[in-house]
Design a protein around this motif. Sequence first.
Motif, PDB file in Angstrom:
ATOM      1  N   VAL A 155      10.066 -16.591  15.425  1.00 10.47           N
ATOM      2  CA  VAL A 155       8.600 -16.738  15.486  1.00 10.47           C
ATOM      3  C   VAL A 155       8.023 -15.988  16.699  1.00 10.47           C
ATOM      4  O   VAL A 155       6.888 -15.503  16.682  1.00 10.47           O
ATOM      5  CB  VAL A 155       8.200 -18.238  15.502  1.00 10.47           C
ATOM      6  N   ASP A 156       8.846 -15.849  17.731  1.00  9.90           N
ATOM      7  CA  ASP A 156       8.531 -15.014  18.892  1.00  9.90           C
ATOM      8  C   ASP A 156       8.014 -13.638  18.489  1.00  9.90           C
ATOM      9  O   ASP A 156       6.999 -13.165  19.001  1.00  9.90           O
ATOM     10  CB  ASP A 156       9.883 -14.764  19.610  1.00  9.90           C
ATOM     11  N   THR A 157       8.756 -13.007  17.585  1.00  7.00           N
ATOM     12  CA  THR A 157       8.407 -11.651  17.119  1.00  7.00           C
ATOM     13  C   THR A 157       7.053 -11.661  16.427  1.00  7.00           C
ATOM     14  O   THR A 157       6.250 -10.735  16.574  1.00  7.00           O
ATOM     15  CB  THR A 157       9.489 -11.147  16.119  1.00  7.00           C
ATOM     16  N   LEU A 158       6.794 -12.746  15.674  1.00  4.48           N
ATOM     17  CA  LEU A 158       5.512 -12.836  14.958  1.00  4.48           C
ATOM     18  C   LEU A 158       4.360 -12.921  15.965  1.00  4.48           C
ATOM     19  O   LEU A 158       3.322 -12.273  15.793  1.00  4.48           O
ATOM     20  CB  LEU A 158       5.536 -14.066  14.038  1.00  4.48           C
ATOM     21  N   LEU A 159       4.543 -13.693  17.041  1.00  5.05           N
ATOM     22  CA  LEU A 159       3.479 -13.813  18.051  1.00  5.05           C
ATOM     23  C   LEU A 159       3.260 -12.472  18.745  1.00  5.05           C
ATOM     24  O   LEU A 159       2.109 -12.064  18.983  1.00  5.05           O
ATOM     25  CB  LEU A 159       3.827 -14.901  19.073  1.00  5.05           C
ATOM     26  N   ASP A 160       4.344 -11.770  19.054  1.00  7.51           N
ATOM     27  CA  ASP A 160       4.187 -10.456  19.698  1.00  7.51           C
ATOM     28  C   ASP A 160       3.451  -9.489  18.767  1.00  7.51           C
ATOM     29  O   ASP A 160       2.597  -8.709  19.208  1.00  7.51           O
ATOM     30  CB  ASP A 160       5.557  -9.883  20.084  1.00  7.51           C
ATOM     31  N   LEU A 201       7.002  -4.898  12.687  1.00  5.60           N
ATOM     32  CA  LEU A 201       6.305  -5.911  11.872  1.00  5.60           C
ATOM     33  C   LEU A 201       4.803  -5.612  11.797  1.00  5.60           C
ATOM     34  O   LEU A 201       4.201  -5.652  10.714  1.00  5.60           O
ATOM     35  CB  LEU A 201       6.565  -7.308  12.451  1.00  5.60           C
ATOM     36  N   ALA A 202       4.202  -5.263  12.946  1.00  3.30           N
ATOM     37  CA  ALA A 202       2.756  -4.973  12.965  1.00  3.30           C
ATOM     38  C   ALA A 202       2.450  -3.785  12.044  1.00  3.30           C
ATOM     39  O   ALA A 202       1.460  -3.807  11.291  1.00  3.30           O
ATOM     40  CB  ALA A 202       2.311  -4.687  14.394  1.00  3.30           C
ATOM     41  N   THR A 203       3.302  -2.778  12.059  1.00  4.33           N
ATOM     42  CA  THR A 203       3.092  -1.588  11.199  1.00  4.33           C
ATOM     43  C   THR A 203       3.096  -1.993   9.729  1.00  4.33           C
ATOM     44  O   THR A 203       2.243  -1.565   8.941  1.00  4.33           O
ATOM     45  CB  THR A 203       4.230  -0.553  11.440  1.00  4.33           C
ATOM     46  N   GLN A 204       4.049  -2.836   9.340  1.00  2.59           N
ATOM     47  CA  GLN A 204       4.135  -3.230   7.919  1.00  2.59           C
ATOM     48  C   GLN A 204       2.940  -4.101   7.526  1.00  2.59           C
ATOM     49  O   GLN A 204       2.425  -3.982   6.406  1.00  2.59           O
ATOM     50  CB  GLN A 204       5.453  -3.967   7.641  1.00  2.59           C
ATOM     51  N   LEU A 205       2.487  -4.955   8.439  1.00  6.09           N
ATOM     52  CA  LEU A 205       1.303  -5.779   8.117  1.00  6.09           C
ATOM     53  C   LEU A 205       0.076  -4.889   7.923  1.00  6.09           C
ATOM     54  O   LEU A 205      -0.711  -5.071   6.983  1.00  6.09           O
ATOM     55  CB  LEU A 205       1.044  -6.800   9.236  1.00  6.09           C
ATOM     56  N   LEU A 206      -0.067  -3.891   8.799  1.00  6.60           N
ATOM     57  CA  LEU A 206      -1.212  -2.979   8.664  1.00  6.60           C
ATOM     58  C   LEU A 206      -1.150  -2.231   7.334  1.00  6.60           C
ATOM     59  O   LEU A 206      -2.160  -2.089   6.638  1.00  6.60           O
ATOM     60  CB  LEU A 206      -1.213  -1.964   9.806  1.00  6.60           C
ATOM     61  N   ARG A 207       0.041  -1.775   6.976  1.00  9.47           N
ATOM     62  CA  ARG A 207       0.208  -1.077   5.685  1.00  9.47           C
ATOM     63  C   ARG A 207      -0.247  -1.986   4.550  1.00  9.47           C
ATOM     64  O   ARG A 207      -0.958  -1.569   3.641  1.00  9.47           O
ATOM     65  CB  ARG A 207       1.696  -0.762   5.443  1.00  9.47           C
ATOM     66  N   LEU A 208       0.202  -3.243   4.615  1.00  5.44           N
ATOM     67  CA  LEU A 208      -0.119  -4.178   3.529  1.00  5.44           C
ATOM     68  C   LEU A 208      -1.628  -4.302   3.358  1.00  5.44           C
ATOM     69  O   LEU A 208      -2.142  -4.341   2.235  1.00  5.44           O
ATOM     70  CB  LEU A 208       0.500  -5.549   3.843  1.00  5.44           C
ATOM     71  N   PHE A 209      -2.356  -4.374   4.492  1.00  6.60           N
ATOM     72  CA  PHE A 209      -3.795  -4.609   4.388  1.00  6.60           C
ATOM     73  C   PHE A 209      -4.578  -3.321   4.171  1.00  6.60           C
ATOM     74  O   PHE A 209      -5.722  -3.352   3.744  1.00  6.60           O
ATOM     75  CB  PHE A 209      -4.286  -5.356   5.633  1.00  6.60           C
ATOM     76  N   GLN A 210      -3.975  -2.178   4.478  1.00  4.13           N
ATOM     77  CA  GLN A 210      -4.755  -0.936   4.375  1.00  4.13           C
ATOM     78  C   GLN A 210      -4.415  -0.095   3.147  1.00  4.13           C
ATOM     79  O   GLN A 210      -5.257   0.647   2.660  1.00  4.13           O
ATOM     80  CB  GLN A 210      -4.577  -0.104   5.645  1.00  4.13           C
ATOM     81  N   GLU A 211      -3.159  -0.176   2.654  1.00  4.98           N
ATOM     82  CA  GLU A 211      -2.795   0.670   1.500  1.00  4.98           C
ATOM     83  C   GLU A 211      -3.279   0.020   0.215  1.00  4.98           C
ATOM     84  O   GLU A 211      -2.911  -1.115  -0.094  1.00  4.98           O
ATOM     85  CB  GLU A 211      -1.277   0.878   1.427  1.00  4.98           C
ATOM     86  N   LYS A 212      -4.089   0.768  -0.506  1.00  3.23           N
ATOM     87  CA  LYS A 212      -4.659   0.251  -1.743  1.00  3.23           C
ATOM     88  C   LYS A 212      -3.525  -0.048  -2.738  1.00  3.23           C
ATOM     89  O   LYS A 212      -2.556   0.680  -2.779  1.00  3.23           O
ATOM     90  CB  LYS A 212      -5.586   1.348  -2.305  1.00  3.23           C
ATOM     91  N   ASP A 213      -3.647  -1.070  -3.483  1.00  3.25           N
ATOM     92  CA  ASP A 213      -2.692  -1.441  -4.556  1.00  3.25           C
ATOM     93  C   ASP A 213      -1.318  -1.925  -4.082  1.00  3.25           C
ATOM     94  O   ASP A 213      -0.506  -2.342  -4.890  1.00  3.25           O
ATOM     95  CB  ASP A 213      -2.450  -0.295  -5.559  1.00  3.25           C
ATOM     96  N   LEU A 214      -1.022  -1.810  -2.765  1.00  2.00           N
ATOM     97  CA  LEU A 214       0.331  -2.206  -2.317  1.00  2.00           C
ATOM     98  C   LEU A 214       0.561  -3.708  -2.547  1.00  2.00           C
ATOM     99  O   LEU A 214       1.565  -4.106  -3.145  1.00  2.00           O
ATOM    100  CB  LEU A 214       0.527  -1.839  -0.831  1.00  2.00           C
ATOM    101  N   ALA A 215      -0.392  -4.542  -2.112  1.00  2.00           N
ATOM    102  CA  ALA A 215      -0.199  -5.997  -2.235  1.00  2.00           C
ATOM    103  C   ALA A 215       0.004  -6.388  -3.701  1.00  2.00           C
ATOM    104  O   ALA A 215       0.913  -7.167  -4.025  1.00  2.00           O
ATOM    105  CB  ALA A 215      -1.385  -6.736  -1.642  1.00  2.00           C
ATOM    106  N   GLY A 216      -0.816  -5.826  -4.589  1.00  2.00           N
ATOM    107  CA  GLY A 216      -0.719  -6.156  -6.023  1.00  2.00           C
ATOM    108  C   GLY A 216       0.659  -5.812  -6.572  1.00  2.00           C
ATOM    109  O   GLY A 216       1.271  -6.613  -7.297  1.00  2.00           O
ATOM    110  N   LYS A 217       1.161  -4.632  -6.201  1.00  2.00           N
ATOM    111  CA  LYS A 217       2.482  -4.213  -6.698  1.00  2.00           C
ATOM    112  C   LYS A 217       3.576  -5.169  -6.192  1.00  2.00           C
ATOM    113  O   LYS A 217       4.430  -5.618  -6.956  1.00  2.00           O
ATOM    114  CB  LYS A 217       2.768  -2.775  -6.217  1.00  2.00           C
TER     115      LYS A 217
END
Length: 415
Positions: free
Chosen positions: A223-228, A340-356
């Motif tokens: 969870v440390d990593t998530l807070l960072d 982790l931050a990079t992947q979260l940003l991708r999830l919220f910014q890349e269109k259609d990624l979350a749906g797939k």
Amino acid sequence: MKVLMLSWEYPPRAVGGLARHVYELTRSLVKKGVEVDLLTAREEALPYEEKIEGVRVFRVDPYHGDPGGFTAWVMRLNLALLEKGASLAAREQYDLVHAHDWLVAYSARGLKHAFNMPLLATIHATEHGRNHGLHNDLQRYISDVEWWLTFEAWKVICCSRYMEKELIDVFQLPRDKIRIIYNGIDLEAFEPAPGTEKKRQQFAAQEEKIIFFVGRLVREKGVDTLLDAAAILQSQNIPLKFIIAGKGPEGDYLRHKAVELGLQERVAFTGYISDEERNLIYHLADAAVFPSFYEPFGIVALEAMAAKTPVLVSDVGGFDEIVEHDVDGLKFYAGDASSLATQLLRLFQEKDLAGKLVRNGYKKARSFSWEELAAQTIGVYREIISSHVKIKQQETLFSQRNPISAGKPSRYQKH
Ligand code: NHF
């Protein structure tokens, strides 16, 4: 077929994924016609005996007194399990005894030898894995007991290829003694309850994305990593809310750390939540994140997939086997907050990624089931029972041919 099962946790007493596994395994075994008596630790006002979905559950109080901390408590629990197990085995005809993890090793081994029953062990996690090595006497002691349990067992079940390798590397267990059986998921339990959408406003503002973690608050869950990562995203002014559910020894440290990082407005620690609350939050959340350093299987990855919540996991253990990066979830390097931050940003910014990810994740979750876990476990029971029967026949034949050895203890009683 009749099985005596031993586990230190069984719902509502739940410390980790082991309790979920034993609950789902035992009720699925009963549905398939296996008789199961489950022996477990009692807590608070729970009854000593009850029938839960066809499973006969017996709870014992560890012997009294409190010297010596946790390992002494485990020993007192094992004495009580052995006492109850012996009184049951004296009147019931069990085909085998099935033990989950080192915490019940002493009583399981005692029952095996006293009643000449074969022993099956499931190893859910190892002390070596949890701590990335053995660094003190307590860890070495627990690891020794784990090794001893796998040595005494006729077969050892583990929950992933990763764990198979760990058992071979750490305990030098022969591969042909190990059976890999994946955990399952109950898809129906994760259907959204009506009105879920409305509840979202209680947790976050319209423009905020909700990120959810649920698990024990121990170092290995990361969870440390998530807070960072939350701090990195906050510094980029990304509107996010983090919900961290669960309890554990790291709770205070993590709450402190969140304040130190200036995240008090962004992070909510809920403490322990019920299954219903957990399902609700999965449905509200825009992502579920599991940043473990060590994860033998990781039922939570399947939970998120079943709830149709995009899932992000670290690239370790069972997670690495279950999740396919960019197909049914996203992976990041364990312990690496910027990954982790990079992947979260991708999830919220890349269109259609979350749906797939959600579509493929749901399909993936459908391929795991508790029914399948029970069917494969019965396969292992059959293997063990038939070799035990063969050995008993050989022993009878041997003692008939060698009357001098008749009446001597069998080789399983000798140790
Ligand atoms: O899912 C049940 C659980 C696993 O990864 C989990 C763990 C302990 O750490 O098999 O056991």
